[in-house]
Design a protein around this motif. Structure first.
Motif, PDB file in Angstrom:
ATOM      1  N   CYS A   1       0.870  -1.180   0.000  1.00  0.00           N
ATOM      2  CA  CYS A   1       0.000   0.000   0.000  1.00  0.00           C
ATOM      3  C   CYS A   1       0.911   1.236   0.000  1.00  0.00           C
ATOM      4  O   CYS A   1       0.997   1.980   0.983  1.00  0.00           O
ATOM      5  N   LEU A   2       1.596   1.434  -1.109  1.00  0.00           N
ATOM      6  CA  LEU A   2       2.644   2.451  -1.188  1.00  0.00           C
ATOM      7  C   LEU A   2       2.143   3.787  -1.712  1.00  0.00           C
ATOM      8  O   LEU A   2       2.840   4.799  -1.593  1.00  0.00           O
ATOM      9  N   GLY A   3       0.960   3.803  -2.310  1.00  0.00           N
ATOM     10  CA  GLY A   3       0.459   5.017  -2.930  1.00  0.00           C
ATOM     11  C   GLY A   3      -0.581   5.721  -2.088  1.00  0.00           C
ATOM     12  O   GLY A   3      -1.248   5.119  -1.235  1.00  0.00           O
TER      13      GLY A   3
ATOM     14  N   PHE B   1      -4.228   4.509   6.452  1.00  0.00           N
ATOM     15  CA  PHE B   1      -4.591   5.099   5.161  1.00  0.00           C
ATOM     16  C   PHE B   1      -3.425   5.951   4.697  1.00  0.00           C
ATOM     17  O   PHE B   1      -3.084   6.958   5.327  1.00  0.00           O
ATOM     18  N   ASN B   2      -2.778   5.540   3.623  1.00  0.00           N
ATOM     19  CA  ASN B   2      -1.575   6.215   3.122  1.00  0.00           C
ATOM     20  C   ASN B   2      -1.931   7.600   2.564  1.00  0.00           C
ATOM     21  O   ASN B   2      -2.741   7.709   1.648  1.00  0.00           O
ATOM     22  N   THR B   3      -1.337   8.641   3.140  1.00  0.00           N
ATOM     23  CA  THR B   3      -1.555  10.006   2.631  1.00  0.00           C
ATOM     24  C   THR B   3      -0.316  10.553   1.938  1.00  0.00           C
ATOM     25  O   THR B   3      -0.183  11.754   1.737  1.00  0.00           O
ATOM     26  N   ALA B   4       0.615   9.663   1.594  1.00  0.00           N
ATOM     27  CA  ALA B   4       1.853  10.015   0.886  1.00  0.00           C
ATOM     28  C   ALA B   4       2.644  11.051   1.684  1.00  0.00           C
ATOM     29  O   ALA B   4       2.886  10.859   2.861  1.00  0.00           O
TER      30      ALA B   4
ATOM     31  N   ASN C   1      -4.828  -0.316   4.530  1.00  0.00           N
ATOM     32  CA  ASN C   1      -4.814  -1.707   4.988  1.00  0.00           C
ATOM     33  C   ASN C   1      -5.383  -1.786   6.394  1.00  0.00           C
ATOM     34  O   ASN C   1      -5.416  -0.805   7.136  1.00  0.00           O
ATOM     35  N   CYS C   2      -5.825  -2.970   6.751  1.00  0.00           N
ATOM     36  CA  CYS C   2      -6.415  -3.221   8.072  1.00  0.00           C
ATOM     37  C   CYS C   2      -5.804  -4.505   8.618  1.00  0.00           C
ATOM     38  O   CYS C   2      -5.934  -5.566   7.995  1.00  0.00           O
ATOM     39  N   THR C   3      -5.118  -4.390   9.748  1.00  0.00           N
ATOM     40  CA  THR C   3      -4.497  -5.554  10.378  1.00  0.00           C
ATOM     41  C   THR C   3      -5.336  -5.952  11.588  1.00  0.00           C
ATOM     42  O   THR C   3      -5.564  -5.135  12.486  1.00  0.00           O
TER      43      THR C   3
ATOM     44  N   VAL D   1       3.711   8.482  10.942  1.00  0.00           N
ATOM     45  CA  VAL D   1       4.623   8.187   9.844  1.00  0.00           C
ATOM     46  C   VAL D   1       4.302   6.793   9.317  1.00  0.00           C
ATOM     47  O   VAL D   1       4.216   5.837  10.086  1.00  0.00           O
ATOM     48  N   ALA D   2       4.135   6.679   8.003  1.00  0.00           N
ATOM     49  CA  ALA D   2       3.884   5.366   7.405  1.00  0.00           C
ATOM     50  C   ALA D   2       5.200   4.625   7.182  1.00  0.00           C
ATOM     51  O   ALA D   2       5.340   3.469   7.572  1.00  0.00           O
ATOM     52  N   PHE D   3       6.162   5.277   6.579  1.00  0.00           N
ATOM     53  CA  PHE D   3       7.492   4.697   6.382  1.00  0.00           C
ATOM     54  C   PHE D   3       8.415   5.754   5.797  1.00  0.00           C
ATOM     55  O   PHE D   3       7.973   6.760   5.224  1.00  0.00           O
ATOM     56  N   GLN D   4       9.700   5.525   5.933  1.00  0.00           N
ATOM     57  CA  GLN D   4      10.739   6.322   5.287  1.00  0.00           C
ATOM     58  C   GLN D   4      11.810   5.334   4.851  1.00  0.00           C
ATOM     59  O   GLN D   4      12.573   4.814   5.660  1.00  0.00           O
ATOM     60  N   LEU D   5      11.888   5.068   3.564  1.00  0.00           N
ATOM     61  CA  LEU D   5      12.712   3.976   3.037  1.00  0.00           C
ATOM     62  C   LEU D   5      14.110   4.468   2.683  1.00  0.00           C
ATOM     63  O   LEU D   5      14.534   4.441   1.533  1.00  0.00           O
TER      64      LEU D   5
END
Length: 602
Positions: free
Chosen positions: A271-273, A289-292, A278-280, A306-310
């Motif tokens: 769910c990168l965009g 909910f990804n807000t970019a 997603n629901c766990t 924060v969703a992620f920082q790759l």
């Protein structure tokens, strides 16, 4: 380091993932070419509950279990005739918010770790809300979080106020704070001798101490909670080499990823965009909910995180999150505490095959060599509880055991059950618990729609976690939310996300390569309900929730008048006299006015 002179086995480069959850710890070793799990080892964790509402862990026992899982998984590789030196990196993912405080000079914990769903901090939360005049979103514009029991800062504040020796250790510069990732990485990299004290942006964003926009510890927040900043770990990205394992069979292997479990699941399910969600569904339940690159400050009870920082130079991605404290844990509580296990019922056994025609084991989740010890926790879905709508019997169950999180954030709310009769069956109560999971997801999705009115309507929800293996539950989730539900055929998307982040850090993987070769097959679930059916059930649910939220609205000092409580029973008759006089006199005046009008006096 490769002990094969540069040549790897037929599986190519491998990545290990160490996952420390709420009820279990596991280590999985992936083949990076296709995300196949070659081996795994899982051990159960035993949360301690010395008092009502307390959930804690022994940090050294957690570390011993994590090390056992890692070492046993490596031994499993050797049994399979695969060289452990093919492991090029290890990733870490963990249950978030659980708070550990230890002495960096001795390596000894200063107290037990306080679990994410612990409620002992209610007094701390109450005093904070009193300071800010009840404004539970007072700090939200800075850290993205509302004032609540579940976040690390209030747990740390409780330790400082109630645990002997903690304040002294802080004053002397010996104390070190971290969530479970910090503790595990510190121990893996050498502990007292050489341990690296770090965390990643996803875990740091759950402490209430990190500035969400700048992704650094915020001095204003530290002053607000009166927490010294020198005890905090260094904040890093989710995908980089933090250090190297200090000893054991993987000595010298880089630790190359670190994520909180919910963000790791978002990443593992691709769910990168912006606009993907997603629901766990595990012990608790979380919708991300990804807000970019946009930070959205919710006005409807969602959290900004924060969703992620790759990578250290990569742009961070953010998310809106709905947090639900009890999902699988509520079902487990019903089975364990109230002995509601319909599997023992003849009627339930006779309908089990109809309810779950495929069964949890029908989906191939892991074709690998796996081992487990210490009675690993069984999937929640094995109780086979869901049935046709007519069998639910009007029972409504609201599992607000430790308060109600999204969207209300009422820490004094308590769980309730409605609609019970002498004919109510265990099956109906367990079915109501499953419906509660779905209704709480709808509350989150409705808040999302209000917070993002210009965004396209969410058309698909990706699910994962132990409860997602329950086919009937996933179908019910689609039915009661009117949304297409996608279920990848993996029970551990968080570990898959940590593997991807470690692969990116070591340049073994790319996003495109992962998408092409490592994404598992999916199952799709479409709604079978119309909107009126969904809405009718949801209205009844909301009425029940309202009663739970107002559970604390009546204090012990409020007078309650009961007939037969020692007062004169005739007092109730006397109290009604003024109203009766008013009604009779009004009637007399109306009649008199009519008579006067007829006789020409008006």
């Amino acid at each position: 380091m490769n002990g094969n002179g540069g040549h790897r086995s037929k599986f190519g480069s491998l990545i290990g993932v160490l996952y420390v959850g709420h009820t279990s710890c596991k280590c999985l070793i992936y083949a990076t070419r296709n995300a196949e799990v070659l081996t795994c080892h899982e051990s159960s964790l035993e949360p301690l509950s010395p008092q009502a509402g307390w959930v804690e862990f022994e940090p050294l026992a957690l570390w011993a279990t994590a090390r056992l899982c890692l070492e046993t998984a490596v031994q499993n590789l050797i049994i399979l005739d695969i060289n452990p030196h093919d492991i090029v990196a290890v990733g870490v993912c963990n249950q978030r918010e659980t708070t550990v405080l230890w002495d960096r000079t001795t390596g000894e914990p200063l107290c037990n770790a306080i679990g994410w769903c612990d409620t002992r901090t209610s007094s701390v939360v109450g005093s904070i809300l009193q300071r800010v005049r009840g404004k539970k979103h007072y700090l939200k514009s800075v850290c993205g979080l509302t004032v609540s029991n579940c976040f690390s800062a209030v747990k740390l504040r409780w330790m400082m106020e109630h645990v002997d020796g903690v304040q002294r250790a802080m004053d002397e510069g010996r104390a070190a704070f971290g969530t479970l990732d910090s503790w595990i990485i510190w121990m893996l990299t050498g502990g007292v001798e050489a341990g690296i004290h770090v965390t990643d942006v996803t875990n740091a964003s759950r402490t209430m101490l990190m500035n969400l926009e700048r992704r650094v510890w915020d001095e204003r927040l530290c002053r607000f909670f009166r927490i010294p900043s020198n005890i905090l770990p260094e904040i890093r990205s989710c995908s980089e080499v933090y250090g190297y394992i200090n000893e054991g069979p993987l000595s010298g292997t880089p630790i190359a990823s670190c994520l909180g479990d919910q963000q790791a699941a978002l990443l593992g399910q691709m769910c990168l965009g912006a606009g993907q969600a997603n629901c766990t569904i595990d012990e608790g339940m979380f919708v991300l909910f990804n807000t970019a690159r946009e930070i959205i400050d919710s006005d409807h009870g969602l959290l900004s995180t924060v969703a992620f920082q790759l990578g250290p130079r990569a742009d961070p991605h953010y998310a809106l999150e709905g947090a639900i404290a009890h999902a699988g844990s509520s079902i487990g509580w019903l089975k364990r505490t109230l002995a509601l296990d319909p599997v023992t019922s003849d009627a339930m056994n006779s309908s089990a095959s109809a309810l779950f025609p495929d069964g949890p084991a029908n989906t191939q989740l892991m074709a690998s060599f796996c081992s487990a010890v210490s009675s690993p926790v069984p999937p929640y879905g094995e109780t086979k509880t869901l049935a046709g709508g007519g069998q639910r019997g009007g029972v409504i169950f609201v599992p607000a055991f430790s308060g109600y999180y999204t969207p209300y954030w009422r820490y004094k709310a308590r769980g309730m059950m409605f609609g019970i009769t002498l004919q109510t069956t265990p099956q109906q109560i367990l079915a109501a618990a499953h419906e509660a999971i779905c209704h709480q997801v709808r509350e989150v999705l409705e808040s999302l729609a209000k917070d993002c009115p210009t965004w396209p309507r969410l058309a698909k929800l990706t699910v994962g976690g132990d409860l997602s293996e329950q086919r009937a539950l996933v179908q019910l989730l689609s039915d009661l939310n009117g949304v297409l539900v996608e279920r990848p055929q993996t029970s551990i998307p968080a570990c898959l996300g940590a593997m991807l982040a470690a692969g990116l850090a070591t340049e073994i993987l790319s996003i495109d390569q992962f998408r092409q070769n490592c994404v598992p097959p999916i199952d799709l679930f479409s709604t079978a309900f119309n909107s009126s059916q969904r809405d009718m059930k949801f209205r009844r649910w909301k009425m029940a929730v309202d009663r739970c939220l107002n559970f604390d609205s009546v204090s012990d000092s409020d007078p309650v008048k009961l007939i037969g409580d020692g007062r004169d029973p005739d007092s109730y008759v006397r109290c009604s006299i003024p109203g009766s006089v008013f009604i009779v006199s009004s009637f007399v005046l109306i009649v008199a006015a009519q008579l006067m009008k007829q006789h020409g006096f008006a």
